[in-house]
Design an enzyme around this catalytic site. Sequence first.
Site, short mmCIF file in Angstrom:
data_model
loop_
_atom_site.label_atom_id
_atom_site.label_comp_id
_atom_site.label_asym_id
_atom_site.label_seq_id
_atom_site.Cartn_x
_atom_site.Cartn_y
_atom_site.Cartn_z
N LYS A 77 -1.19 5.54 8.23
CA LYS A 77 -1.35 6.71 7.36
C LYS A 77 -2.44 7.61 7.94
O LYS A 77 -3.49 7.11 8.36
CB LYS A 77 -1.74 6.24 5.94
CG LYS A 77 -1.84 7.37 4.91
CD LYS A 77 -2.13 6.83 3.51
CE LYS A 77 -2.17 7.92 2.45
NZ LYS A 77 -2.40 7.40 1.08
N SER A 157 0.80 9.12 -2.63
CA SER A 157 0.54 9.97 -1.48
C SER A 157 1.01 9.37 -0.16
O SER A 157 1.17 10.09 0.82
CB SER A 157 -0.95 10.28 -1.38
OG SER A 157 -1.70 9.09 -1.11
N SER A 181 -0.80 5.28 -4.99
CA SER A 181 -0.21 5.83 -3.76
C SER A 181 0.39 4.83 -2.79
O SER A 181 0.99 5.25 -1.80
CB SER A 181 -1.24 6.65 -3.02
OG SER A 181 -1.33 7.91 -3.60
N1 GLN Z 1 -0.88 10.36 -7.61
C1 GLN Z 1 -2.26 10.04 -7.81
C2 GLN Z 1 -3.12 11.25 -7.60
O1 GLN Z 1 -2.58 12.27 -7.34
C3 GLN Z 1 -2.68 8.90 -6.94
C4 GLN Z 1 -2.94 9.28 -5.55
C5 GLN Z 1 -3.41 8.12 -4.74
O2 GLN Z 1 -3.28 6.97 -5.16
N2 GLN Z 1 -4.00 8.42 -3.61
O3 GLN Z 1 -4.30 11.21 -7.72
#
Ligand code: GLN
Length: 491
Positions: A77, A157, A181
């Site tokens: 990532k 994400s 995410s």
């Molecule tokens: N969807 C969540 C956010 O937008 C989690 C994102 C994540 O876990 N990095 O904060």
Amino acid sequence: MISDFTLAGARAALRQRDVSALELTNHFLTAIDTLNPVLNAFITVTPDLARAQAAAADAALARGDHGPLTGIPLAIKDLFCTQGVRTTAASRILEPFVPPYESTVSANLLRDGAIFLGKANLDEFAMGSSNATSAFGPVINPWTRAGDNRQLVPGGSSGGSAAAVAARLALGATATDTGGSIRQPASFCGIAGIKPTYGRCSRWGVVAFASSLDQAGPIARTVEDCAILLGSMAGYDAKDSTSANLAVPDFAAACRRGVKGLRIGVPREYRSDDMPAEIETMWQQGLSWLRDAGAEIVDVSLPHTKYGLATYYIVAPAEASSNLARYDGVRYGARSQGADLIDLYENTRAEGFGAEVKRRIMIGTYVLSAGYYDAYYIRAQKVRSLILQDFTNVFAKVDALLTPTAPSAAFGLGERMDDPLKMYFNDVFTVPANMAGIPGMSVPAGLDANGLPLGLQVLGKPFDEETVFAVAQAIETAAQFTTQPSIRAKG
Ligand code: GLN
């Protein structure tokens, strides 16, 4: 066929010299060449580096001194700093940033012999649930609805990591999970992913979003593959003061433990009115699989779950606004010109950050500002303690919990973009685990009526990923999930 290999299968084939690391690597690089223009799962591909690592892996295998991951091609990532390889966090502001050091997690993978194919796309600074906020364009889910070829999101994400693994462009990937995410994109892409306990993996060298919530973990096609990867990624790191000084268990062995005699809790608050009936059905199916495998199912209550989302969207932006203050155009990445220093800061940040990141910085700054700090931030932290207390109470009675991973299957590209609250609602089942710091895993359980994958989430006690793996494995074994996405590498 190489595309059919799981990580464990590829590892066995490498050790028997049925396939070389270079063959594997070239296969995946070709697959990326073919499919990345469609999926946009990688921001940066590093073929030369991958081939050099593969040659070293083959030499090590020939000498018989291989590590746990020698010759295994992975996607990283693009939030993990990789020495000498551009690390963007999918943001314009870090577009030119080439880290002079390696994150601890990726260094652990390299130590164990892994090969890095490139850097996987993500939502900008890991903020999002669709991978549509990336400054490098959205990632496309390799799955489509039956009889409908409209493009779907892979979740976020870690959407690039999940799409790459689901489309067979890598054997596994690193990911991070601040509010879901790892688990939500794994669910949307029909693969497995685990967010370990906070502190299990070092955060050193991982671009920070919300430091008290961020946790690294693996995404892979099977539960066992996740266990193998986590075994390499995890471990104490003196460079991260929140890293847990605990031995790393044999996670792969834990997958084989079975669930006989385990008590599995069903939190009644993990039901939402907006949730499609087929997700409820899948959840019941998962419970009956576990019952058939010898577990006892117990009704439990987590009464503060209903505040999880609201408090997460105070705590996470608060920490993000503070973490992102470092991007000022002077010390890292992109710089815009200005008449004076303040102007330079303002222009750099105005041009460098996308809309969602700016929204989070504004919310975070607001909830931390004098006069609102007590009303929002302090109160959210108090509720956070209650959320943890709920989990502590139920884990006195049960060994793990089973819930759906997300309230929906993958949705269409462009959908929910006009309404941030709708997007945030996607995290309703995943954020409590981050707020409490406990481990959570998503495992594919079946398909919805449109032929899209649905995941189930296993939540465990702090630092008891072993039970999480055992339960997830039991679901995987019972589910026999073999359907493949329509867009995938072959051969
Ligand atoms: N969807 C969540 C956010 O937008 C989690 C994102 C994540 O876990 N990095 O904060």
